[in-house]
Design a protein around this motif. Structure first.
Motif, short mmCIF file in Angstrom:
data_model
loop_
_atom_site.label_atom_id
_atom_site.label_comp_id
_atom_site.label_asym_id
_atom_site.label_seq_id
_atom_site.Cartn_x
_atom_site.Cartn_y
_atom_site.Cartn_z
N ARG A 4 -27.88 -35.14 52.55
CA ARG A 4 -28.26 -33.97 53.32
C ARG A 4 -27.12 -33.63 54.27
O ARG A 4 -26.74 -32.48 54.41
CB ARG A 4 -29.55 -34.24 54.08
N ALA A 7 -24.34 -32.16 52.24
CA ALA A 7 -24.65 -30.79 51.84
C ALA A 7 -24.46 -29.83 53.02
O ALA A 7 -23.87 -28.77 52.88
CB ALA A 7 -26.09 -30.70 51.31
N ALA A 35 -18.95 -32.16 47.06
CA ALA A 35 -20.24 -31.48 47.20
C ALA A 35 -20.05 -29.98 47.32
O ALA A 35 -20.78 -29.19 46.71
CB ALA A 35 -20.99 -32.02 48.42
N TRP A 40 -23.74 -29.39 45.13
CA TRP A 40 -24.76 -30.39 45.44
C TRP A 40 -24.07 -31.69 45.86
O TRP A 40 -22.92 -31.92 45.55
CB TRP A 40 -25.72 -30.62 44.27
N VAL A 54 -29.85 -37.04 45.56
CA VAL A 54 -29.09 -35.85 45.23
C VAL A 54 -29.69 -34.71 46.04
O VAL A 54 -30.91 -34.53 46.04
CB VAL A 54 -29.18 -35.52 43.72
N SER A 55 -28.85 -33.94 46.77
CA SER A 55 -29.33 -32.84 47.60
C SER A 55 -28.62 -31.54 47.26
O SER A 55 -27.43 -31.54 46.94
CB SER A 55 -29.11 -33.13 49.08
N VAL A 56 -29.39 -30.46 47.38
CA VAL A 56 -28.87 -29.12 47.11
C VAL A 56 -29.33 -28.20 48.24
O VAL A 56 -30.50 -28.19 48.60
CB VAL A 56 -29.44 -28.58 45.77
N ILE A 68 -33.00 -27.68 52.37
CA ILE A 68 -32.32 -28.63 51.50
C ILE A 68 -33.37 -29.25 50.59
O ILE A 68 -34.43 -29.67 51.06
CB ILE A 68 -31.63 -29.76 52.31
N THR A 70 -34.03 -32.40 48.10
CA THR A 70 -33.46 -33.71 47.80
C THR A 70 -34.33 -34.45 46.79
O THR A 70 -35.55 -34.47 46.94
CB THR A 70 -33.34 -34.56 49.09
N GLY A 85 -28.48 -33.06 39.87
CA GLY A 85 -27.84 -32.14 40.81
C GLY A 85 -27.73 -30.74 40.25
O GLY A 85 -28.04 -29.75 40.94
N LEU A 88 -31.26 -29.15 40.12
CA LEU A 88 -31.74 -28.77 41.46
C LEU A 88 -31.04 -27.50 41.94
O LEU A 88 -31.62 -26.68 42.64
CB LEU A 88 -31.52 -29.89 42.47
N LYS A 89 -29.79 -27.36 41.57
CA LYS A 89 -29.00 -26.21 42.01
C LYS A 89 -29.50 -24.90 41.39
O LYS A 89 -29.38 -23.85 41.99
CB LYS A 89 -27.53 -26.43 41.66
#
Length: 90
Positions: A4, A7, A35, A40, A54-56, A68, A70, A85, A88-89
Motif C-alpha cells: 500500500r 502504491a 510499482a 501495481w 499485491v496492491s493496486v 487501494i 489489496t 497484480g 487487480l489493475k
C-alpha cells in the motif's frame, strides 16, 4: 502495508510504515519505481513475514488515488503475483 505504501509512494505520497523485514532504501526505491511502471505493487513478506500482498491504486476522475485494492495471501500459496497484480489493475 508495504505494498500500500509502495502504491501510494509510486503516486508521489508517503506515510511512515512498520514492517517485519524492512527492505534497504535502495531496494524500496527500486520497488516503488517498479510499482509505478507496472501499475501495481508487490510485498513478499517485508511488511508481515509469511504474507505476500499485491496492491493496486484506484484513481478518481481527476487521476488522484481514491482507494487501494489489496490481495493478501500466505507466502507460497500462489506463485502468480504478476497475474494477480495485472487482474487487480483491470
Amino acid at each position: 502495508m508495504l505494498v500500500r505504501g509502495q502504491a501510494i509512494r509510486a503516486l508521489g505520497n508517503f506515510a511512515p510504515l512498520r514492517w517485519d523485514n524492512p527492505p534497504s532504501l535502495k531496494t524500496y526505491l527500486r520497488q516503488v519505481k517498479e510499482a509505478r511502471e507496472r501499475g501495481w505493487a508487490l510485498d513478499d513478506g517485508a511488511f508481515i513475514a509469511g504474507v505476500t500482498s499485491v496492491s493496486v491504486p484506484i484513481m478518481d476522475r481527476h487521476a488522484h488515488p481514491a482507494f487501494i485494492i489489496t490481495a493478501s495471501l500466505f507466502r507460497g500459496q500462489r506463485r502468480d503475483s504478476d497475474t494477480i497484480g495485472a487482474e487487480l489493475k483491470t
